[in-house]
Write a protein that holds these residues in place. Structure first.
Motif, PDB file in Angstrom:
ATOM      1  N   CYS A 153      35.879  50.304  -5.206  1.00  0.00           N
ATOM      2  CA  CYS A 153      35.316  50.886  -6.431  1.00  0.00           C
ATOM      3  C   CYS A 153      34.117  51.778  -6.105  1.00  0.00           C
ATOM      4  N   PRO A 154      34.141  53.044  -6.537  1.00  0.00           N
ATOM      5  CA  PRO A 154      33.010  53.942  -6.287  1.00  0.00           C
ATOM      6  C   PRO A 154      31.746  53.500  -7.025  1.00  0.00           C
ATOM      7  N   VAL A 155      31.888  52.653  -8.022  1.00  0.00           N
ATOM      8  CA  VAL A 155      30.724  52.172  -8.774  1.00  0.00           C
ATOM      9  C   VAL A 155      30.597  50.666  -8.517  1.00  0.00           C
ATOM     10  N   ILE A 156      30.773  50.302  -7.259  1.00  0.00           N
ATOM     11  CA  ILE A 156      30.794  48.895  -6.857  1.00  0.00           C
ATOM     12  C   ILE A 156      29.518  48.174  -7.308  1.00  0.00           C
ATOM     13  N   ASP A 157      29.712  46.939  -7.723  1.00  0.00           N
ATOM     14  CA  ASP A 157      28.646  46.054  -8.203  1.00  0.00           C
ATOM     15  C   ASP A 157      28.067  46.472  -9.555  1.00  0.00           C
ATOM     16  N   LYS A 158      28.598  47.546 -10.106  1.00  0.00           N
ATOM     17  CA  LYS A 158      28.235  47.864 -11.498  1.00  0.00           C
ATOM     18  C   LYS A 158      29.492  47.816 -12.358  1.00  0.00           C
ATOM     19  N   ALA A 159      30.493  48.622 -11.956  1.00  0.00           N
ATOM     20  CA  ALA A 159      31.730  48.652 -12.743  1.00  0.00           C
ATOM     21  C   ALA A 159      32.558  47.403 -12.479  1.00  0.00           C
ATOM     22  N   ILE A 160      32.460  46.873 -11.288  1.00  0.00           N
ATOM     23  CA  ILE A 160      33.231  45.664 -10.961  1.00  0.00           C
ATOM     24  C   ILE A 160      32.374  44.778 -10.070  1.00  0.00           C
ATOM     25  N   THR A 161      32.359  43.499 -10.389  1.00  0.00           N
ATOM     26  CA  THR A 161      31.614  42.531  -9.585  1.00  0.00           C
ATOM     27  C   THR A 161      32.547  41.379  -9.238  1.00  0.00           C
ATOM     28  N   LEU A 162      32.145  40.591  -8.275  1.00  0.00           N
ATOM     29  CA  LEU A 162      32.887  39.368  -7.965  1.00  0.00           C
ATOM     30  C   LEU A 162      32.069  38.199  -8.500  1.00  0.00           C
ATOM     31  N   GLU A 163      32.629  37.471  -9.428  1.00  0.00           N
ATOM     32  CA  GLU A 163      31.907  36.364 -10.048  1.00  0.00           C
ATOM     33  C   GLU A 163      32.382  35.050  -9.434  1.00  0.00           C
ATOM     34  N   LYS A 164      31.396  34.286  -8.956  1.00  0.00           N
ATOM     35  CA  LYS A 164      31.729  33.042  -8.224  1.00  0.00           C
ATOM     36  C   LYS A 164      31.972  31.896  -9.205  1.00  0.00           C
ATOM     37  N   MET A 165      33.100  31.233  -9.038  1.00  0.00           N
ATOM     38  CA  MET A 165      33.402  30.067  -9.876  1.00  0.00           C
ATOM     39  C   MET A 165      34.010  28.982  -9.014  1.00  0.00           C
ATOM     40  N   ASN A 166      33.846  27.738  -9.456  1.00  0.00           N
ATOM     41  CA  ASN A 166      34.501  26.649  -8.733  1.00  0.00           C
ATOM     42  C   ASN A 166      36.007  26.786  -8.862  1.00  0.00           C
ATOM     43  N   ASN A 167      36.691  26.413  -7.798  1.00  0.00           N
ATOM     44  CA  ASN A 167      38.157  26.413  -7.853  1.00  0.00           C
ATOM     45  C   ASN A 167      38.610  25.080  -8.433  1.00  0.00           C
ATOM     46  N   PRO A 168      39.166  25.086  -9.658  1.00  0.00           N
ATOM     47  CA  PRO A 168      39.529  23.808 -10.276  1.00  0.00           C
ATOM     48  C   PRO A 168      40.657  23.087  -9.540  1.00  0.00           C
ATOM     49  N   ARG A 169      41.411  23.825  -8.708  1.00  0.00           N
ATOM     50  CA  ARG A 169      42.510  23.183  -7.975  1.00  0.00           C
ATOM     51  C   ARG A 169      41.966  22.248  -6.902  1.00  0.00           C
ATOM     52  N   SER A 170      40.966  22.712  -6.139  1.00  0.00           N
ATOM     53  CA  SER A 170      40.464  21.896  -5.044  1.00  0.00           C
ATOM     54  C   SER A 170      39.135  21.243  -5.420  1.00  0.00           C
ATOM     55  N   ASP A 171      38.439  21.805  -6.412  1.00  0.00           N
ATOM     56  CA  ASP A 171      37.132  21.324  -6.828  1.00  0.00           C
ATOM     57  C   ASP A 171      36.086  21.413  -5.714  1.00  0.00           C
ATOM     58  N   ARG A 172      36.410  22.089  -4.633  1.00  0.00           N
ATOM     59  CA  ARG A 172      35.452  22.213  -3.533  1.00  0.00           C
ATOM     60  C   ARG A 172      35.189  23.678  -3.212  1.00  0.00           C
ATOM     61  N   HIS A 173      36.255  24.460  -3.262  1.00  0.00           N
ATOM     62  CA  HIS A 173      36.133  25.843  -2.831  1.00  0.00           C
ATOM     63  C   HIS A 173      35.766  26.746  -3.995  1.00  0.00           C
ATOM     64  N   ALA A 174      35.168  27.868  -3.654  1.00  0.00           N
ATOM     65  CA  ALA A 174      34.787  28.817  -4.698  1.00  0.00           C
ATOM     66  C   ALA A 174      35.860  29.877  -4.856  1.00  0.00           C
ATOM     67  N   MET A 175      35.975  30.414  -6.063  1.00  0.00           N
ATOM     68  CA  MET A 175      36.818  31.594  -6.304  1.00  0.00           C
ATOM     69  C   MET A 175      35.874  32.744  -6.632  1.00  0.00           C
ATOM     70  N   LEU A 176      36.201  33.921  -6.120  1.00  0.00           N
ATOM     71  CA  LEU A 176      35.403  35.104  -6.433  1.00  0.00           C
ATOM     72  C   LEU A 176      36.250  36.006  -7.307  1.00  0.00           C
ATOM     73  N   LEU A 177      35.943  36.050  -8.565  1.00  0.00           N
ATOM     74  CA  LEU A 177      36.845  36.682  -9.524  1.00  0.00           C
ATOM     75  C   LEU A 177      36.419  38.112  -9.830  1.00  0.00           C
ATOM     76  N   PRO A 178      37.321  39.079  -9.585  1.00  0.00           N
ATOM     77  CA  PRO A 178      36.980  40.460  -9.931  1.00  0.00           C
ATOM     78  C   PRO A 178      36.756  40.576 -11.441  1.00  0.00           C
ATOM     79  N   THR A 179      35.606  41.100 -11.811  1.00  0.00           N
ATOM     80  CA  THR A 179      35.240  41.194 -13.222  1.00  0.00           C
ATOM     81  C   THR A 179      34.766  42.615 -13.523  1.00  0.00           C
ATOM     82  N   VAL A 180      35.426  43.259 -14.465  1.00  0.00           N
ATOM     83  CA  VAL A 180      35.109  44.668 -14.786  1.00  0.00           C
ATOM     84  C   VAL A 180      34.051  44.706 -15.890  1.00  0.00           C
TER      85      VAL A 180
END
Ligand code: SF4
Ligand code: SF4
Ligand code: SF4
Length: 289
Positions: A153-180
């Motif tokens: 993304c040419p507007v990285i970290d403004k137009a799209i960010t990665l939002e960290k969330m717990n992974n409900p499947r493993s409850d240990r690992h994080a998911m980094l979700l692309p968010t526009v």
């Protein structure tokens, strides 16, 4: 005379039928002009669709001056162009996205202002809005590390960010979700182009389709981000608790009308007097209306 009248009548009917068919055909043919597919994106600076169609003279100069040749002039009956007004410029992000040229040559080339010459900063272009349209197949949502769309993304970290969330499947690992974040997304389509899936999980579509609109009696909280989470404050001064790890979406709050009115949901209006319909002139108190 009777035959003549009959012939005249038949000719008149035929003429009227032909006129109706032509008018109907014209209506059908003109319809797609206003029903272009969501994935057909206009060049930067394009006026709202109706005004654009009225202003664009189909000269193709924007297409000629586009260095990566992502712009095409729509032609009769092929691909996406089947529903795009004939002769007008458009692009398909998944095929060739907009390169966001700094000097915006397509806009400069437009002789009519259908591409608005007031657009001088390509980062302010709004060709469409990216939407992560398929969470079920996006690799990041599946707990894998991909984030290709984020990195291109040419507007990285403004137009799209990665939002960290717990992974409900493993409850240990994080998911980094692309968010526009639509307010910064130019709609260039590089994220859609680069999605590694067979069919992109993130797509750029017209902003009209991508975005909802709050009722005008709603207002949004002002939400700020801190390193530990997301702390906010409403305009009314109410504090919003820090919530580590959650995406920072402002919670809309409902602004209730000042005065109760018919149809009010009274439980929402703590402390307000319930709505009382005005008595009808001449009716007895308590009588059925
Ligand atoms: S900004 Fe550049 S790449 Fe994008 S449509 Fe205009 S000329 Fe083409
Ligand atoms: S369309 Fe995609 S790549 Fe382009 S600005 Fe928006 S999020 Fe970034
Ligand atoms: S490139 Fe496609 S699969 Fe990868 S994170 Fe982005 S949307 Fe998901």
């Amino acid at each position: 005379m009777a035959n003549l009248n009959r012939r005249t009548l038949l000719q008149g009917t035929a003429t009227a039928t032909t006129a109706a068919l032509v008018a109907g055909g014209a209506a059908v043919l003109s319809k797609p002009a206003l029903a272009r597919p969501a994935q057909a994106l206009r060049p930067p600076g394009a006026l709202p669709e109706r005004e654009f169609l009225a202003a664009c003279v189909r000269c193709g100069l924007c297409v000629r001056d586009c260095p990566p040749q992502n712009l095409k002039l729509s032609t009769w009956g092929s691909g996406l162009a089947v529903d795009v007004a004939i002769g007008t410029p458009y692009f398909e992000a998944r095929a060739i996205p907009c390169e966001m040229c700094e000097h915006i040559p397509c806009v400069k080339a437009c002789p009519t202002g259908a591409l608005d010459h007031a657009l001088t900063d390509i980062n302010k272009a709004r060709m469409g809005t990216a939407v992560l349209i398929d969470q079920e197949n996006c690799l990041n949502f599946l707990g894998l590390r991909c984030d290709v769309c984020y990195r291109v993304c040419p507007v990285i970290d403004k137009a799209i960010t990665l939002e960290k969330m717990n992974n409900p499947r493993s409850d240990r690992h994080a998911m980094l979700l692309p968010t526009v974040h639509a307010e910064h997304c130019t709609g260039c389509g590089k994220c859609e182009k680069s999605c590694v899936l067979e069919e992109a999980a993130i797509k750029v579509v017209s902003t009209k389709i991508a975005r909802g609109e709050l009722g005008h009696h709603y207002r949004k909280n002002v939400v700020q981000r801190s390193d530990v989470g997301h702390v906010g404050e409403t305009r009314a001064g109410d504090k919003v608790e820090a919530t580590p790890g959650l995406p920072r979406f402002g919670q809309p709050t409902q602004r209730l009308p000042e005065v109760p009115h018919e149809g009010d949901l009274n439980p929402l209006r703590s402390g307000a007097a319930p709505y009382q319909p005005a008595p009808i002139m001449g009716s007895k108190p308590g009588a059925a209306p």
